[in-house]
Design an enzyme around this catalytic site. Structure first.
Site, PDB file in Angstrom:
ATOM      1  N   CYS A   1     -21.193  17.451  88.944  1.00  0.00           N
ATOM      2  CA  CYS A   1     -20.193  17.431  90.019  1.00  0.00           C
ATOM      3  C   CYS A   1     -18.793  17.190  89.455  1.00  0.00           C
ATOM      4  CB  CYS A   1     -20.560  16.345  91.026  1.00  0.00           C
ATOM      5  SG  CYS A   1     -19.265  16.040  92.225  1.00  0.00           S
TER       6      CYS A   1
ATOM      7  N   HIS B   1     -20.913   9.640  94.193  1.00  0.00           N
ATOM      8  CA  HIS B   1     -21.326  10.955  94.683  1.00  0.00           C
ATOM      9  C   HIS B   1     -21.980  10.872  96.065  1.00  0.00           C
ATOM     10  CE1 HIS B   1     -22.306  15.179  94.027  1.00  0.00           C
ATOM     11  NE2 HIS B   1     -23.535  14.950  94.475  1.00  0.00           N
TER      12      HIS B   1
ATOM     13  N   HIS C   1     -15.295  14.114 100.154  1.00  0.00           N
ATOM     14  CA  HIS C   1     -13.914  14.557  99.954  1.00  0.00           C
ATOM     15  C   HIS C   1     -13.332  15.095 101.252  1.00  0.00           C
ATOM     16  CE1 HIS C   1     -16.124  18.379  99.741  1.00  0.00           C
ATOM     17  NE2 HIS C   1     -14.983  18.989  99.986  1.00  0.00           N
TER      18      HIS C   1
ATOM     19  N   CYS D   1     -17.232  13.694  90.257  1.00  0.00           N
ATOM     20  CA  CYS D   1     -17.872  12.448  89.867  1.00  0.00           C
ATOM     21  C   CYS D   1     -17.151  11.801  88.692  1.00  0.00           C
ATOM     22  CB  CYS D   1     -19.339  12.702  89.504  1.00  0.00           C
ATOM     23  SG  CYS D   1     -20.452  12.453  90.899  1.00  0.00           S
TER      24      CYS D   1
ATOM     25  N   CYS E   1     -11.195  18.585  86.574  1.00  0.00           N
ATOM     26  CA  CYS E   1     -10.186  18.719  87.635  1.00  0.00           C
ATOM     27  C   CYS E   1      -8.798  18.762  87.010  1.00  0.00           C
ATOM     28  CB  CYS E   1     -10.240  17.541  88.596  1.00  0.00           C
ATOM     29  SG  CYS E   1     -11.734  17.485  89.578  1.00  0.00           S
TER      30      CYS E   1
END
Ligand SMILES: [Zn+2]
Ligand SMILES: [Zn+2]
Length: 335
Positions: A44, A117, A170, A47, A54
């Site tokens: 992910c 998560h 999110h 995470c 990102c």
């Protein structure tokens, strides 16, 4: 017999069918079971430990040396801005072959609400929900400073049928160069009402709702949550500040704390009553550049995704709702 009901906020009609009123368990989507997620998922991008998947955060809060909440630019953004943000107006929209168009200037960001998560907004600590609300406010105000941003939209998609592609908790912010006609229509509708009656239609509505109590879910120090008279979706909810304010970006500390509490309360009620449904929520506000006007009243709309708009809804924008909001509010109150 069913009933036509008009939404006082925008003039749109719904059909509330109380005869075939559905109970929570009658909605097929409430029967599904969500896959239990681990606290950490190695693949992910949101995470902990996967920060390099990102872009650099535009906002971050810390818990000691670990991050608690991060806002990062969306890697699959519908709109984007250059690194150096222009401080002069973009070129005027162009017309070619009758059509009006411009480059997709804007900002799309993801609010990673928790490092965990499997966290869930409905069951987070109040102080953690507060951090989310505060991050919304900060980004709303900062993005609004860009002279080429017309509108900052804050929203959450929870679950696949609500449009979420990742499980990690999110929400999203999309700031656009254009104003949505859906919003400008609602604003002019409210302004017409203000010009006619001299009062904010929402303030008047809140007083009526609080008097009758039929559709109220809960009331806190600064906010009220209720099911709108002309709810388009079963168990649709709205959270309004009790004090008049048109601009979300003006929310103060005390109000943010209170909003954190009422937001997680109604989400937890929805989770319990409707068996963890997919849902969307979004913040409705005047654009920052309009200022804190007297004719509009900012709020949050929450819609569980129990039904799917079909041909009639797409063709007419008239929604058929099989759970009367009075019944929905009663069940949510007691959940
Ligand atoms: Zn994750
Ligand atoms: Zn008002």
């Amino acid at each position: 017999m069913s009933e036509y009901r008009q939404n006082i906020m925008n003039g749109e009609w719904v059909i509330v069918s109380s005869e075939r009123a559905k109970r929570p368990a009658d909605y097929a989507s409430t029967a599904k079971t969500r896959i239990v997620q681990p606290e950490h998922s190695p693949d992910c991008p949101f995470c902990k430990g996967n920060e390099d998947k990102c872009s650099q955060p535009t906002y971050e809060t810390k818990n000691g040396k670990d991050w608690k909440l991060r806002i990062v630019p969306n890697r699959y953004a519908a709109v984007s801005r250059p690194e150096q943000i222009p401080d002069t107006p973009l070129p005027r929209m162009r017309v070619a072959d009758m059509h009006l168009f411009a480059p997709g200037y804007g900002a799309a960001e993801v609010v990673i609400e928790s490092p965990k998560h499997n966290d869930n907004l409905a069951f987070m600590e109040k102080s953690d929900v507060y951090e989310i609300i505060k991050s919304y406010k900060e980004r709303f105000n900062t993005l609004s400073e860009d002279p080429n941003i017309a509108m900052v939209n804050i929203f959450k998609n929870y679950g696949a049928s609500a449009g979420a592609s990742l499980e990690h908790p999110h929400s999203q912010i999309i700031a656009t160069h254009v104003l949505a006609t859906h919003i400008t229509d609602e604003l002019s509708y409210a302004r017409r009402s203000f010009n006619t009656y001299g009062t904010c239609i929402f303030c008047d509505l809140l007083r009526k709702e609080m008097d009758s109590k039929d559709r109220i879910i809960t009331i806190s120090k600064h906010f009220v949550a209720f099911c709108p008279f002309a709810s388009r979706y079963p168990y649709e909810m709205r959270i309004f500040p009790l004090k008049h304010s048109a601009l979300f970006g003006t929310i103060n500390e005390d109000e943010m704390e209170d909003l954190s509490d009422i937001l997680r309360t109604v989400l937890a009620k929805m989770f319990t009553l409707l068996n963890d449904p997919d849902y969307n929520y979004y913040v409705r506000t005047v654009p920052n550049s309009d200022g804190d006007v007297r004719y509009y009243h900012w709020h949050i709309a929450i819609t569980p995704r129990l039904t799917r708009p079909a041909g009639f809804e797409l063709g007419t924008r008239i929604y058929i709702n099989t759970t009367p909001p009075e019944l929905a509010a009663e069940q949510l109150r007691n959940a």
